[in-house]
Design an enzyme around this catalytic site. Structure first.
Site, PDB file in Angstrom:
ATOM      1  N   ILE A  17       0.634  -1.487   0.045  1.00 41.54           N
ATOM      2  CA  ILE A  17       0.316  -0.107  -0.471  1.00 41.54           C
ATOM      3  C   ILE A  17       1.271   0.741   0.223  1.00 41.54           C
ATOM      4  O   ILE A  17       0.054   2.334  -0.543  1.00 41.54           O
ATOM      5  CB  ILE A  17      -0.729   0.125   1.351  1.00 41.54           C
ATOM      6  CG1 ILE A  17      -1.991   0.973   0.901  1.00 41.54           C
ATOM      7  CG2 ILE A  17       0.339   0.120   2.539  1.00 41.54           C
ATOM      8  CD1 ILE A  17      -3.050   0.434  -0.445  1.00 41.54           C
ATOM      9  N   SER A  39      11.634   0.343   7.630  1.00 42.53           N
ATOM     10  CA  SER A  39      10.991  -0.509   7.413  1.00 42.53           C
ATOM     11  C   SER A  39      12.338  -1.441   7.902  1.00 42.53           C
ATOM     12  O   SER A  39      13.865  -1.193   7.239  1.00 42.53           O
ATOM     13  CB  SER A  39      10.700  -0.752   5.706  1.00 42.53           C
ATOM     14  OG  SER A  39      10.895  -2.034   5.304  1.00 42.53           O
ATOM     15  N   ARG A  40      11.562  -2.975   8.099  1.00 43.43           N
ATOM     16  CA  ARG A  40      13.338  -3.263   8.673  1.00 43.43           C
ATOM     17  C   ARG A  40      13.260  -4.280   7.168  1.00 43.43           C
ATOM     18  O   ARG A  40      14.525  -5.126   7.431  1.00 43.43           O
ATOM     19  CB  ARG A  40      12.501  -4.539   9.738  1.00 43.43           C
ATOM     20  CG  ARG A  40      11.863  -3.905  10.678  1.00 43.43           C
ATOM     21  CD  ARG A  40      11.652  -4.941  11.729  1.00 43.43           C
ATOM     22  NE  ARG A  40      10.380  -5.524  11.606  1.00 43.43           N
ATOM     23  CZ  ARG A  40       9.979  -6.903  12.634  1.00 43.43           C
ATOM     24  NH1 ARG A  40      10.796  -7.108  12.806  1.00 43.43           N
ATOM     25  NH2 ARG A  40       8.742  -7.002  11.466  1.00 43.43           N
ATOM     26  N   LYS A  93      -5.378   3.463   7.581  1.00 45.18           N
ATOM     27  CA  LYS A  93      -6.750   2.405   7.992  1.00 45.18           C
ATOM     28  C   LYS A  93      -6.932   0.898   8.205  1.00 45.18           C
ATOM     29  O   LYS A  93      -5.712   0.300   7.175  1.00 45.18           O
ATOM     30  CB  LYS A  93      -8.220   2.821   6.775  1.00 45.18           C
ATOM     31  CG  LYS A  93      -8.588   1.871   5.471  1.00 45.18           C
ATOM     32  CD  LYS A  93      -8.767   0.520   5.181  1.00 45.18           C
ATOM     33  CE  LYS A  93      -8.149  -0.756   4.221  1.00 45.18           C
ATOM     34  NZ  LYS A  93      -7.983  -1.627   4.226  1.00 45.18           N
ATOM     35  N   ASP A 171     -10.231  -5.850   6.580  1.00 47.77           N
ATOM     36  CA  ASP A 171      -9.619  -4.929   6.247  1.00 47.77           C
ATOM     37  C   ASP A 171      -9.753  -4.226   4.796  1.00 47.77           C
ATOM     38  O   ASP A 171      -9.900  -3.225   5.038  1.00 47.77           O
ATOM     39  CB  ASP A 171      -8.099  -5.889   5.918  1.00 47.77           C
ATOM     40  CG  ASP A 171      -6.620  -5.145   5.732  1.00 47.77           C
ATOM     41  OD1 ASP A 171      -6.862  -4.320   6.318  1.00 47.77           O
ATOM     42  OD2 ASP A 171      -6.706  -5.159   4.095  1.00 47.77           O
TER      43      ASP A 171
END
Length: 311
Positions: A17, A39-40, A93, A171
């Site tokens: 996303i 971010s990992r 969201k 979701d």
């Protein structure tokens, strides 16, 4: 920072996303400059990278806003850390895993004079506001939501969606609920729910909801993540003075069988336009009503075990 300078923003959580929607929307909005990504597991070309949010907050005090695109189950601690570091926060969201944690974030943002924005991208679909206006003077007799899509197509390899603390089929379903809570002239609440849980998952793959309406309308929702073929995102409304259909996730509006509104997707660009307005005005925009419907469905829902899910 001068008022004319764009807001320096970082994306936290570089998943599908973020790449498909957030990054292009930021790139094309002159009010923002993407300065870092946290971010990992993933990186963004040409943007400073951090493996952990704490490091970014410490080293880049000039970045004043964050877009949190991580799964909801892990978002609260990150949002709280950002607010305590004096940063404005945009939440993908659903805004959190529970209602209480979102309310806690609102209190923190308010106390610190920061902007907190809980986004509902489907409310920015082109047909939603015209539908709201058309329904306002009418008596609603029925609302039927049918939201069916293929999880393998939209969430390939994303095991997190099946873990406790996330919402499974809600979701996408919460997008429909965000539209419902926007276009209805009066509130409704979940009266009953049937939730289908794969035998190897902690979240549902399908759900059927019935709502109580104070004026006697029949309001139902059907969500299914097992749907192949044509993807369906429809809200059909019957009133005392005609019918309305929002299709394609709200981007197409039909009234009494005649096309009324349609056009290209601008949901995420509209989110960032509104975020810029909130930042300029120093405002908070957090509506938890769609998430409350999901929470209520889990509270009253009957659990049904169905076949195990496999990619």
């Amino acid at each position: 920072m001068k008022a004319t300078e764009p807001t320096r923003i970082a994306i936290v959580g570089v998943g599908k996303i973020a790449r498909d929607q957030h990054m292009p929307s930021i790139e094309h909005n002159p009010n923002f400059t993407l300065c870092a990504a946290v971010s990992r597991h993933a990186r963004v070309d040409g943007v400073e990278h951090y493996n952990a949010l704490d490091a970014m907050l410490l080293k880049r005090p000039d970045i004043t806003a964050l877009a949190l695109c991580t799964p909801p189950a892990v978002r609260f601690d990150m949002a709280m850390a950002a607010l305590r570091a004096g940063r404005h926060v945009l939440l993908e969201k659903p805004p959190g895993a529970t209602l209480t944690e979102v309310e806690t974030l609102v209190g923190e943002a308010r106390e610190r004079g920061l902007t907190l924005y809980a986004t509902w991208h489907s409310r920015h679909a082109l047909g939603v506001e015209p539908a709201r206006d058309w329904l306002a003077p009418r008596r609603i007799r029925s609302v039927r939501i049918v939201w069916k899509e293929d999880v393998r197509r939209w969430h390939p390899g994303q095991a997190w969606i099946w873990n406790a603390g996330n919402v499974g089929v809600f979701d996408p379903g919460i997008n429909a609920l965000s539209i419902l809570t926007r276009i209805m002239p009066h509130p409704v609440h979940v009266a009953s729910a049937d939730l289908d849980f794969p035998s190897n998952c902690q979240t549902p793959i399908a759900a059927r909801l019935e709502f109580a309406d104070p004026f006697g309308a029949t309001v139902t929702a059907e969500f299914d993540w097992r749907h192949e073929g044509h993807q369906t995102w429809d809200i059909a409304v019957e009133t005392d003075a005609g019918s309305l259909l929002l299709s394609e996730g709200g981007s197409r509006l039909t009234i009494d069988g005649e096309p009324a509104v349609s056009g290209p997707d601008r949901e995420y660009p509209a989110i960032y336009e509104h975020f810029a307005e909130l930042l300029a005005a120093g405002r908070i925009d957090v509506d938890v009503s769609p998430l409350r419907h999901v929470a209520d469905a889990f509270l009253v829902g009957r659990r049904h075990e169905v076949d195990a899910f496999h990619e």
